[in-house]
Design a protein around this motif. Structure first.
Motif, PDB file in Angstrom:
ATOM      1  N   THR A 260       0.797  -1.234   0.000  1.00 42.06           N
ATOM      2  CA  THR A 260       0.000   0.000   0.000  1.00 42.06           C
ATOM      3  C   THR A 260       0.833   1.288   0.000  1.00 42.06           C
ATOM      4  O   THR A 260       0.263   2.374   0.080  1.00 42.06           O
ATOM      5  CB  THR A 260      -0.940   0.029   1.234  1.00 42.06           C
ATOM      6  N   ASN A 261       2.145   1.172  -0.064  1.00 37.44           N
ATOM      7  CA  ASN A 261       2.975   2.385   0.013  1.00 37.44           C
ATOM      8  C   ASN A 261       4.103   2.374  -1.000  1.00 37.44           C
ATOM      9  O   ASN A 261       4.887   1.437  -1.041  1.00 37.44           O
ATOM     10  CB  ASN A 261       3.638   2.480   1.397  1.00 37.44           C
TER      11      ASN A 261
ATOM     12  N   TRP B  76       6.644   5.596  -2.882  1.00 35.98           N
ATOM     13  CA  TRP B  76       7.011   6.815  -3.596  1.00 35.98           C
ATOM     14  C   TRP B  76       8.525   6.940  -3.593  1.00 35.98           C
ATOM     15  O   TRP B  76       9.180   6.589  -2.621  1.00 35.98           O
ATOM     16  CB  TRP B  76       6.330   8.069  -3.035  1.00 35.98           C
TER      17      TRP B  76
ATOM     18  N   SER C  27       1.635   5.618  -3.994  1.00 33.91           N
ATOM     19  CA  SER C  27       0.599   5.287  -3.017  1.00 33.91           C
ATOM     20  C   SER C  27       1.112   5.478  -1.601  1.00 33.91           C
ATOM     21  O   SER C  27       2.292   5.304  -1.307  1.00 33.91           O
ATOM     22  CB  SER C  27       0.130   3.842  -3.203  1.00 33.91           C
TER      23      SER C  27
ATOM     24  N   SER D  30      -1.128   4.863   2.107  1.00 28.38           N
ATOM     25  CA  SER D  30      -2.511   4.688   2.506  1.00 28.38           C
ATOM     26  C   SER D  30      -2.776   5.028   3.961  1.00 28.38           C
ATOM     27  O   SER D  30      -3.766   5.646   4.285  1.00 28.38           O
ATOM     28  CB  SER D  30      -2.945   3.264   2.212  1.00 28.38           C
TER      29      SER D  30
ATOM     30  N   LYS E  98      -4.886   0.413  -0.742  1.00 25.50           N
ATOM     31  CA  LYS E  98      -3.899   1.199  -1.481  1.00 25.50           C
ATOM     32  C   LYS E  98      -4.599   2.431  -2.056  1.00 25.50           C
ATOM     33  O   LYS E  98      -5.649   2.310  -2.686  1.00 25.50           O
ATOM     34  CB  LYS E  98      -3.374   0.315  -2.605  1.00 25.50           C
ATOM     35  N   LYS E  99      -4.042   3.613  -1.822  1.00 26.04           N
ATOM     36  CA  LYS E  99      -4.671   4.825  -2.357  1.00 26.04           C
ATOM     37  C   LYS E  99      -3.628   5.697  -3.027  1.00 26.04           C
ATOM     38  O   LYS E  99      -2.508   5.815  -2.531  1.00 26.04           O
ATOM     39  CB  LYS E  99      -5.302   5.625  -1.215  1.00 26.04           C
ATOM     40  N   LYS E 100      -4.030   6.325  -4.129  1.00 18.82           N
ATOM     41  CA  LYS E 100      -3.090   7.219  -4.819  1.00 18.82           C
ATOM     42  C   LYS E 100      -2.823   8.438  -3.936  1.00 18.82           C
ATOM     43  O   LYS E 100      -3.755   9.044  -3.398  1.00 18.82           O
ATOM     44  CB  LYS E 100      -3.679   7.661  -6.153  1.00 18.82           C
ATOM     45  N   CYS E 101      -1.580   8.787  -3.792  1.00 20.73           N
ATOM     46  CA  CYS E 101      -1.226   9.869  -2.883  1.00 20.73           C
ATOM     47  C   CYS E 101       0.085  10.493  -3.354  1.00 20.73           C
ATOM     48  O   CYS E 101       1.005   9.773  -3.744  1.00 20.73           O
ATOM     49  CB  CYS E 101      -1.062   9.267  -1.490  1.00 20.73           C
TER      50      CYS E 101
END
Ligand code: SF4
Length: 439
Positions: free
Chosen positions: A47-48, A50, A181, A183, A188-191
């Motif tokens: 979920t992470n 970058w 992502s 979260s 999982k969320k786009k961030c």
């Protein structure tokens, strides 16, 4: 020129690795060896993601100068590129060196980041060039062609002019937009990571890598530039979740209020996570931040033991005050991620167990337990350098004991992590209060 941003990670690692965290030395979320921490480790990995923010700033600067910029986690055909700009970290150090060795023409490789700044030797031995300090500013002021043709191998960007964060373009996150992502939950969320401020003046600089990488004097971007960037990602890429990468988001109250008000006035439908020190939060400010879109606040609690904290020169609030502030944040409806450190130099098994017990009392949405790590380059490292037991830098991942601790073994520390994560998240109190928030 055709430029590759090369961002190497440990191959097939079972845990999440972030090379942006920990003052860009990086961390690897390897929570423990028993079943439940392993499950959490897997969730964090899925979920992470970058890349380091400085690398994407470098890419943006070079793109503005007319270069064609690409991003990759490994090198397939180095002949394709005129220049390779590579991120450095402690957490993937040996893997990075291995990847460099695959590149034929080493002189077109430029290694950047805070780890190479403090520890350039191993990289320089391979024949690459290095930029020390904040690389985005170096590339802003110097032409890539000039650096590549220069007979020197080491270039210095530790410079007063680096104060103007507004002179930087928007990072080239678009190159990895589908992979980004963060979260803070199970999904999982786009961030997108956002830079508001760099630098931290607090006393824990003794062991912390952020002041090492960013200095001890805070430098901030203007409110206008930050809002402009939030709008850019929101309108053009439909991103509505952001994570501020400032080491202490609300360190300047006036600036924080202005930013929150500007986001509210713009009517942006966004949510964001911040990391800060509890000392800088009060009811009015937290209410304003909530209105602006803050939904998660990360804070370092570190330890329950005053002597352990004092010995580490960590600046913390009194425990009553800490509890009061956390209750206030919870009452406003913001989730808290509490961060704890086990295995400080004067910690014992008992003091670690007391910290875990205290974490359960605080019962924040997420608790992250990690292991005290003396990092090469930080002031405290000199005290530990003869007691380091790990041979590889990649062991310095914040979840392993890397030095000979007077009171605990590495195995005991891993056992404490197992105990901490398992009993924290499988407690009835946590499940009742927090599980639904994570779904
Ligand atoms: S408050 Fe302490 S731990 Fe946090 S960034 Fe500053 S020096 Fe590091």
């Amino acid at each position: 020129m055709k430029v590759l941003l090369l961002d190497v990670y440990i191959k097939d690692s079972k845990y999440r690795i972030c090379k942006d965290t920990n003052g860009s030395y990086g961390t690897a979320n390897d929570y423990g060896d028993s079943l439940f921490p392993k499950l959490l480790t897997k969730i964090a990995k899925n979920t992470n993601f970058w890349p380091p923010i400085y690398l994407m700033y470098v890419g943006a600067v070079l793109r503005e100068k007319g270069h064609e910029v690409h991003y990759s986690n490994n090198i397939v055909n180095d002949e394709e590129y005129d220049c390779v700009i590579m991120s450095s970290s402690i957490v993937c150090h040996e893997s990075e060196i291995k990847e460099i060795k695959k590149i034929n023409k080493k002189s077109k490789v430029i290694v950047v980041g805070s780890f190479v700044t403090s520890n350039p030797e191993k990289y320089l031995e391979t024949g690459v060039k290095v930029v020390l300090g904040e690389p985005e500013f170096y590339f802003l002021r110097n032409s890539l062609d000039k650096i590549l043709k220069d007979n020197n191998f080491s270039f210095n960007s530790i410079n007063k002019e680096n104060e103007d964060l507004d002179s930087l373009p928007i990072p080239c996150w678009d190159l990895v937009i589908n992979r980004l992502s963060f979260s803070g939950g199970l999904k999982k969320k786009k961030c997108i990571p956002i830079l508001g401020e760099r630098g931290c003046p607090y006393s824990c600089f003794n062991y912390c890598t952020y002041p090492l990488a960013q200095g001890r004097t805070p430098r901030a971007r203007s409110t206008e530039k930050i809002v402009e960037e939030l709008k850019y990602w929101n309108k053009n890429f439909q991103v509505n979740e952001f994570v501020f990468r400032d080491p202490v988001f609300s360190i300047d109250r006036g600036r924080t209020e202005n930013l929150a008000k500007a986001i509210i006035d713009e009517g942006l439908d966004i949510k964001f996570t911040i990391e800060t020190h509890l000392n800088n939060l009060d009811y009015e400010l937290v209410m304003l931040l909530k209105k602006a879109g803050v939904f998660i606040i990360r804070v370092g609690i570190e330890s329950v033991n005053y002597d352990v904290i004092a010995d580490a020169k960590r600046f913390s609030l009194k425990k009553e005050k800490e509890k009061e502030k956390l209750d206030m944040i919870h009452s406003i409806g913001i989730k808290v991620i509490g961060m704890y450190i086990l295995g400080y130099e004067t910690d014992t098994k008992e003091s670690c167990l007391a910290t875990i017990k205290y974490a359960k009392e605080l019962n924040t949405y997420i608790a992250v337990f990690s292991v005290f790590t003396p990092y090469p380059g930080t002031p405290i490292f000199m005290k530990f350098k003869d007691r380091i037991t790990s041979k590889n830098y990649e062991d310095f991942n914040q979840w392993k004991l890397v030095f000979d601790h007077a009171n605990m073994s590495g195995k005991e520390i891993r056992g404490l992590l197992d105990y901490a994560f398992t009993t924290y998240y499988l407690s009835i109190r946590w499940i009742i209060k927090n599980l639904r928030l994570a779904l």
